[in-house]
Structures are given as C-alpha cells and as structure tokens.
Enzyme design. Sequence first.
Site, short mmCIF file in Angstrom:
data_model
loop_
_atom_site.label_atom_id
_atom_site.label_comp_id
_atom_site.label_asym_id
_atom_site.label_seq_id
_atom_site.Cartn_x
_atom_site.Cartn_y
_atom_site.Cartn_z
N ARG A 84 5.47 -2.04 1.99
CA ARG A 84 6.19 -3.31 2.29
C ARG A 84 7.59 -3.28 2.34
NH1 ARG A 84 1.29 -7.40 1.18
NH2 ARG A 84 0.26 -6.98 2.92
N LYS B 100 -9.15 1.41 5.00
CA LYS B 100 -7.97 1.09 4.06
C LYS B 100 -8.09 -0.17 3.35
CE LYS B 100 -2.85 0.49 5.10
NZ LYS B 100 -1.92 0.37 6.07
N CYS C 134 4.65 -5.65 12.24
CA CYS C 134 5.15 -6.42 10.92
C CYS C 134 6.37 -5.75 10.60
CB CYS C 134 4.09 -6.17 9.76
SG CYS C 134 3.69 -4.36 9.33
N CYS D 10 1.68 -1.68 15.27
CA CYS D 10 1.64 -2.85 14.55
C CYS D 10 2.98 -3.65 14.80
CB CYS D 10 1.38 -2.69 13.14
SG CYS D 10 0.79 -4.28 12.25
N TYR E 23 0.29 10.11 1.16
CA TYR E 23 1.83 10.57 0.79
C TYR E 23 1.72 11.72 -0.11
CZ TYR E 23 2.43 5.77 2.70
OH TYR E 23 2.21 4.69 3.44
N LYS F 146 -9.67 -2.75 7.25
CA LYS F 146 -8.32 -2.96 6.65
C LYS F 146 -8.55 -4.07 5.80
CE LYS F 146 -3.38 -2.82 6.97
NZ LYS F 146 -2.20 -3.05 8.12
N SER G 230 0.25 3.08 -0.25
CA SER G 230 1.40 3.41 -1.31
C SER G 230 1.05 2.71 -2.70
CB SER G 230 2.57 2.39 -0.59
OG SER G 230 2.26 1.22 -0.57
#
Length: 327
Positions: free
Chosen positions: A204, A247, A121, A119, A312, A194, A273
Amino acid sequence: MDLVKRPRRLRMDGRVRDMIRETRITKKSLIYPIFVEEGEGIIREIPTMPGQKRYSPDTLPRALEEAAEQGIQNIMFFGIPKHKDECGSQAYCDHGIIQEAMRAGKKYVPELLYIGDVCMCEYTSHGHCGIIKGDSVDNDKTVPLLAKTAVSQVAAGADMVAPSDMMDGRVAAIRSALDEAGYIDTPIMSYAAKYASAFYGPFRDAAGSDNFKGNRKTYQMDWHNRREALKEVDTDLEEGADIIMVKPALSYLDIIREVRDRVNVPVAAYSVSGEYAMIKAAGAQGMVDETAIIAETTTGIYRAGAEILITYFAKEIAQMIDEGRIG
C-alpha cells in the site's frame, strides 16, 4: 540393524536427490510484479520494500530487459497515477499509467507476457477498491468500471488480466466485456481467495493506496475462513476464470493445497509485500540466511500446490535456479 526399508538410500547421492525431487520450480512459472508511476525519468526506491523500485514508462524498458535477461517471462504491472478521484477514472483511461506501461513493454521488450492488475485502489482518492457508498464499496456500481479497466488494459497490450478487487460478479462482467470487444482469447487470472491481510502493508505504501479509511473486510476475505475460499473459487470458475489465485501465500498454504486438490485449472499464489519485507528485514539484520529462506519459502508454496508464483523475489529465484539451489 536388519532393515529392508532405508529411506536414506535415496538421499545419499546428490544426483539421486535431484532425480527424485517431487517439487519442480521453473523460471517460466514466475511472475514479477513491477510498480509503474506516471511521470518521466523516475527510478524511485520503495523504502518499505528494499530492492524494489517505481519506474516511469520511459525508464521501465531497462527493468524489463533485466528481467528478461534473467529468464523471467511474465510481468504484472501496478500503476501509480498523478491524479486520483472518487471514481478511479485513471484505472480505465485509455492513456492511464498501466495502459502506457503496456504500450512501452510491447514496444521495447515484446517477448515478455504482460499481466494487468485490475483494481481501483491505486486510482481512487479514498484508497478503496471501488465506488464508495456509505462506509463500504458499492459492488454493483464498481463492477462495470472493472470490466472497462480490463478492456482498456488489453487494448493497450495486456496479454492477461488479473482482477484483484474481490467484488461479486466481476469475473463474469470482465469475461463478457472482453468477449464483446473481440478479446475472446485473453485469459483471466482471478484473485479468487484474497484475504483481508496485514501482509499487504508495504504494498500500500509502494502503490500509494494507503490513504483509505476503515478497512477492506467488507470485500476481502476473513482469514479465519477456509470453506468460504472454496466457494469463491467455485464461483469465479463458473464465471469464466482461467487461472485461480490465492493471496497471500505463506499464511495460506492450506488454502493453496485445498484449491489445488479441488480444481482442474492452474493455481497461482501471490507471495505478497509483507512476506517480502519480513525476509529482507531479517536478512539485513543477519538474523537469517536470506537466500536460504527465499529458497525454502518458495519451495513451500510450490509444494503446497501452486504452479504459478507472483513474487518480488523473482529475480533472486531465477538466479538460484541457474545455480541449481532450487528447482
């Protein structure tokens, strides 16, 4: 009571419960995401994701060794470069942060499988997932750069690539570029469905991609839509995706189940997250039993149909598998 059918018979003995368990979870199906930051000597806590850290390539090997020691076999890298520009050039730079992380991983902990998030970003000055045109991302100018990124990651050591940008046609472009470069055996795990989710907030901050203006709703999916997800999945499979991902996970268990029932390829889910941060926050406040919540939500994702989980909590889940609490 004159009962022939007594479902409790199969619940009375723990050994029987283990024997008939429908949902099986193994360490081999876990993918642990790690944030890698350009620089040296970095082991930096991520405030919005307690327990997660940023590493530089020189400190990364110890984190990889710890994961391997716990039986985790699969790692996904997300990069934070020093330099960002409008075209995200560090995403496809031969010596970009992800590329250097791949080299470090292959050198010091070669037994792990390394997956590159494809990606832009984290690498663009505007924080969006591609080249900006007006108020949106220019799909057709972005796709060749994504393909270039994928090839550079594999050249640096990536065993698999995972495009997360949601541009139309990117899987086909990546497959073609990989094949042309001689990487015909490198699989693509596509972020196929997504959604434009509020659950990405902590990521982010962790990845340094929270500087964008507007939103990503012109390329990530509307969370009201179900059939559109199936269209995206079908398209990515036609273009050459080897694994399909949904996602986020917890708010999209219905999508995971529909995708699992529809396709004949492995299905992955990304527990993102925000899901992680909510459980950690509630656990820290004593509102819930954190370990029990991790076990239950993880099982729910697998029960919905996921065979691969990006999480995570991978290390915590691995420990619970060892303890027999889950799996």
